[in-house]
Design an enzyme around this catalytic site. Structure first.
Site, mmCIF file in Angstrom:
data_model
loop_
_atom_site.group_PDB
_atom_site.id
_atom_site.type_symbol
_atom_site.label_atom_id
_atom_site.label_comp_id
_atom_site.label_asym_id
_atom_site.label_seq_id
_atom_site.Cartn_x
_atom_site.Cartn_y
_atom_site.Cartn_z
ATOM 1 C CD GLU A 1 2.318 -24.852 -15.828
ATOM 2 O OE1 GLU A 1 1.325 -25.506 -15.491
ATOM 3 O OE2 GLU A 1 2.278 -23.625 -15.999
HETATM 4 C C1 FAD Z 1 -1.380 -34.731 -19.566
HETATM 5 C C2 FAD Z 1 -1.691 -33.283 -19.712
HETATM 6 C C3 FAD Z 1 -1.945 -32.513 -18.589
HETATM 7 C C4 FAD Z 1 -2.280 -31.163 -18.720
HETATM 8 N N1 FAD Z 1 -2.623 -30.431 -17.602
HETATM 9 C C5 FAD Z 1 -3.165 -29.187 -17.769
HETATM 10 C C6 FAD Z 1 -3.754 -28.497 -16.659
HETATM 11 O O1 FAD Z 1 -3.757 -28.980 -15.521
HETATM 12 N N2 FAD Z 1 -4.335 -27.293 -16.882
HETATM 13 C C7 FAD Z 1 -4.366 -26.713 -18.114
HETATM 14 O O2 FAD Z 1 -4.900 -25.630 -18.255
HETATM 15 N N3 FAD Z 1 -3.798 -27.335 -19.192
HETATM 16 C C8 FAD Z 1 -3.210 -28.556 -19.041
HETATM 17 N N4 FAD Z 1 -2.672 -29.220 -20.123
HETATM 18 C C9 FAD Z 1 -2.669 -28.572 -21.416
HETATM 19 C C10 FAD Z 1 -1.265 -28.172 -21.851
HETATM 20 O O3 FAD Z 1 -0.797 -27.108 -21.062
HETATM 21 C C11 FAD Z 1 -1.337 -27.862 -23.367
HETATM 22 O O4 FAD Z 1 -1.462 -29.099 -24.024
HETATM 23 C C12 FAD Z 1 -0.110 -27.098 -23.832
HETATM 24 O O5 FAD Z 1 -0.116 -25.803 -23.317
HETATM 25 C C13 FAD Z 1 -0.044 -27.014 -25.362
HETATM 26 O O6 FAD Z 1 -1.259 -26.627 -25.931
HETATM 27 P P1 FAD Z 1 -1.879 -27.507 -27.112
HETATM 28 O O7 FAD Z 1 -1.915 -28.914 -26.659
HETATM 29 O O8 FAD Z 1 -3.145 -26.882 -27.551
HETATM 30 O O9 FAD Z 1 -0.822 -27.425 -28.279
HETATM 31 P P2 FAD Z 1 -0.704 -26.262 -29.353
HETATM 32 O O10 FAD Z 1 -0.788 -24.943 -28.695
HETATM 33 O O11 FAD Z 1 -1.627 -26.546 -30.476
HETATM 34 O O12 FAD Z 1 0.806 -26.462 -29.845
HETATM 35 C C14 FAD Z 1 1.191 -27.445 -30.806
HETATM 36 C C15 FAD Z 1 2.657 -27.173 -31.189
HETATM 37 O O13 FAD Z 1 2.779 -25.872 -31.782
HETATM 38 C C16 FAD Z 1 3.698 -25.090 -31.057
HETATM 39 N N5 FAD Z 1 3.210 -23.709 -30.961
HETATM 40 C C17 FAD Z 1 1.939 -23.289 -30.752
HETATM 41 N N6 FAD Z 1 1.902 -21.952 -30.710
HETATM 42 C C18 FAD Z 1 3.160 -21.512 -30.858
HETATM 43 C C19 FAD Z 1 3.786 -20.235 -30.887
HETATM 44 N N7 FAD Z 1 3.087 -19.102 -30.714
HETATM 45 N N8 FAD Z 1 5.126 -20.175 -31.062
HETATM 46 C C20 FAD Z 1 5.853 -21.294 -31.217
HETATM 47 N N9 FAD Z 1 5.324 -22.538 -31.197
HETATM 48 C C21 FAD Z 1 4.002 -22.640 -31.025
HETATM 49 C C22 FAD Z 1 3.803 -25.724 -29.665
HETATM 50 O O14 FAD Z 1 5.070 -25.472 -29.061
HETATM 51 C C23 FAD Z 1 3.614 -27.196 -30.001
HETATM 52 O O15 FAD Z 1 4.821 -27.775 -30.383
HETATM 53 C C24 FAD Z 1 -2.299 -30.555 -20.009
HETATM 54 C C25 FAD Z 1 -2.013 -31.334 -21.133
HETATM 55 C C26 FAD Z 1 -1.747 -32.679 -21.001
HETATM 56 C C27 FAD Z 1 -1.513 -33.495 -22.246
#
Ligand code: FAD
Length: 528
Positions: A422
């Site tokens: 989220e």
């Molecule tokens: C169990 C689970 C349920 C989920 N449910 C849903 C769902 O129902 N629907 C859906 O659409 N998604 C869902 N997600 C996805 C979730 O919202 C994403 O995993 C989350 O938004 C982070 O994206 P990412 O995993 O690609 O991490 P990344 O975006 O790669 O981030 C990795 C790290 O880098 C940091 N980072 C990245 N970009 C920036 C920035 N611009 N500024 C500062 N820091 C940054 C992040 O804070 C994090 O610490 C779910 C994920 C999980 C694991």
């Protein structure tokens, strides 16, 4: 260890922080809702928490089987009309304040975090459809999501598009009859497939032909698993993830359009998808903050229960050398009190944010902006508190906290996702300093500070408010990288300030009570 919902804590917060009575004609409903929600959470959801953790959701050739008992518990949730508590009356809901439905989700999250995620996503979909959907979509889909007959999901994430939603590649092309054909892969879709209901309504972000790159070119579509004629839509759950916690919640890889395109309909205008999605996400962000509150409540109750019965070592003071319950040791008491105080402050902050969202929805523009400012605090700090309290819970259990049988470890594992999904908590902090600090030229944030100042009595709270104000002024002048580098500690400071301010209010309410029983004495100690 049995679990009882925090009904009296909720009542304190609803009355003195969210002030929900101001939003309702019939305040007798409050007790009925709190009582009914507690019965559902304690009787139906809580007994399945460990079952869900150990049995897990199971994928089998595109279908997902939920753990034993989940279908029956979901039916109890539907039969009670709980999904419609705060939903619009024209769609079969009860139109009650969101802050009251927060109490329901507080209970369900505490009882079974993984299970509660399923209805939680529906609340956001209801708001998004109500605000942005066409009359036809509202007619066809709202009543069944509101009743709980169908569930809903939120589809943003793709392998290359996580925090950077604008990088998504799912495509939607018009068919000419008002519908669209979608193709693409979404990952991490919570409750994307399951056996609780026949139909699942997917809210999917996609890019239309000729749309610009980035978030400006994104549109939101409603894509049902079953089409209006009852046939299967062209979409499939390809697999589910094996994860650290929330094992009962299926986290799905969803493939759209393998056989030519999934049928969907636009929600809102083309290329205005982020606006519609934000309606859904803002609701979900407050609800994820509430997940932190729920898990903190459950972990605290479990730790208190254990500390009262685990006997170990004599008291350091006094003549007796007899072993005592660990709750008698000052350091264990410190941990228990910190758990209780953090839970109370996070609950106050999140319910307050819901109360402001309620007032915003009823036409108060200042309250709407206050809710906007509070949303990143509620999501990020609420979930940080949930994880910290779950970790303290493990510590209180000692070695037994690290083994699975006590349940303390499950809270730690389950809550670890909440600061990630989220919008990660880092993204929440960026939202605070990049957008919310400057909302209405800074007036929305400054009004919050002024309100805290008007009531703050404790000198530590006054000093913290001074510090927040100095930081806010510095941040407004600072270079963007410096501002972002300091954003997380700033978010924590702001959250502790708001939480402290609201907890002081609860303290004053307790002081005004003519008679203090054990519950009120305990809460007064946590306030101090
Ligand atoms: C169990 C689970 C349920 C989920 N449910 C849903 C769902 O129902 N629907 C859906 O659409 N998604 C869902 N997600 C996805 C979730 O919202 C994403 O995993 C989350 O938004 C982070 O994206 P990412 O995993 O690609 O991490 P990344 O975006 O790669 O981030 C990795 C790290 O880098 C940091 N980072 C990245 N970009 C920036 C920035 N611009 N500024 C500062 N820091 C940054 C992040 O804070 C994090 O610490 C779910 C994920 C999980 C694991």
């Amino acid at each position: 260890m049995t679990f009882s919902c925090a009904v009296r804590d909720q009542r304190l917060v609803l009355d003195h922080v969210a002030r929900v009575g101001e939003l309702m004609d019939d305040t007798e409903v409050i007790d009925a809702v709190l009582q009914g929600a507690a019965e559902l959470a304690e009787g139906e959801f809580a007994p399945l928490d460990r079952v869900g953790d150990t049995q897990t959701a199971r994928w089998d050739n595109g279908t997902v089987r939920t753990p034993a008992g989940f279908r029956e518990a979901y039916q109890a949730f539907v039969a009670g009309g709980w999904m419609g508590l705060a939903a619009p009356e024209h769609a079969g809901g009860q139109g009650l304040p969101l802050s009251l439905s927060a109490a329901l989700m507080d209970d369900l999250n505490a009882a079974n975090l993984a299970f509660a995620l399923c209805p939680m996503l529906g609340f956001g979909a209801i708001e998004a459809l109500e605000a942005h959907g066409s009359e036809q979509l509202k007619r066809d889909y709202l009543p069944k999501i509101v009743s709980g007959e169908w569930t809903a999901t939120m589809n943003l994430t793709e392998p290359q598009a996580g925090s950077d939603v604008g990088a998504l590649k799912t495509r939607a092309v018009p068919t000419g009859d008002g519908s669209w054909k979608l193709t693409g892969t979404k990952i991490f879709i919570t409750w994307g497939e399951h056996d609780l209901t026949d139909n699942i309504i997917h809210m999917v972000l996609a890019r239309t032909p000729g749309a610009p790159d980035g978030t400006r070119g994104i549109s939101l579509f409603l894509v049902p698993k079953l089409l209006p004629d009852g046939s299967r839509n062209d979409l499939r759950c390809v697999s589910i993830e094996h994860k650290l916690g929330i094992h009962a919640s299926p986290t799905c890889v969803m493939s759209y359009g393998d056989d030519g395109g999934s049928t969907g309909w636009l929600v809102g205008e083309e290329m205005a998808g982020m606006r519609a999605m934000f309606t859904m996400m803002n609701n979900a962000r407050l609800n994820v903050g509430l997940q932190g509150v729920g898990v903190a409540e459950r972990a605290t109750q479990r730790a208190v229960g254990y500390a009262l019965q685990r006997v170990q070592g004599a008291r350091a003071s006094g003549p007796s050398r007899e072993p005592v319950p660990i709750a008698d040791h000052p350091d264990v008491r410190r941990m228990l009190l910190r758990m209780r105080a953090l839970t109370m402050a996070a609950r106050a902050l999140v319910y307050y944010a819901f109360g402001q969202a309620d007032r915003g929805a009823r036409g108060d523009p200042e309250a709407r902006q206050r809710a906007d400012v509070l949303t990143p605090l509620a999501k990020a700090w609420g979930t940080d508190v949930g994880f910290e309290v779950a970790s303290l819970g493990v510590q209180v259990h000692g070695g037994m906290g690290y083994v699975e049988e006590t349940g303390a470890a499950q809270h730690l594992r389950d809550s670890r996702i909440t600061p990630i999904y989220e919008g990660t908590n880092g993204i929440q902090a960026a939202d605070l300093v990049q957008r919310k600090l400057g909302l209405s030229g800074g007036a929305a944030f400054d009004a919050l500070i002024a309100d805290v100042r008007a009531e703050a009595a404790d000198e530590r709270l006054v000093a913290l408010t001074d510090a927040v104000e100095i930081c806010a002024a510095t941040f407004r002048e600072a270079d963007v990288d410096d501002r972002l580098a300091g954003s997380y500690p700033f978010l924590t400071m702001c959250s502790v300030m708001v939480g402290g301010w609201l907890v002081e209010r609860i303290g004053r309410a307790i002081d005004a009570e003519p008679k203090r029983d054990e519950f009120l004495r305990g809460r007064r100690a946590a306030v101090d």
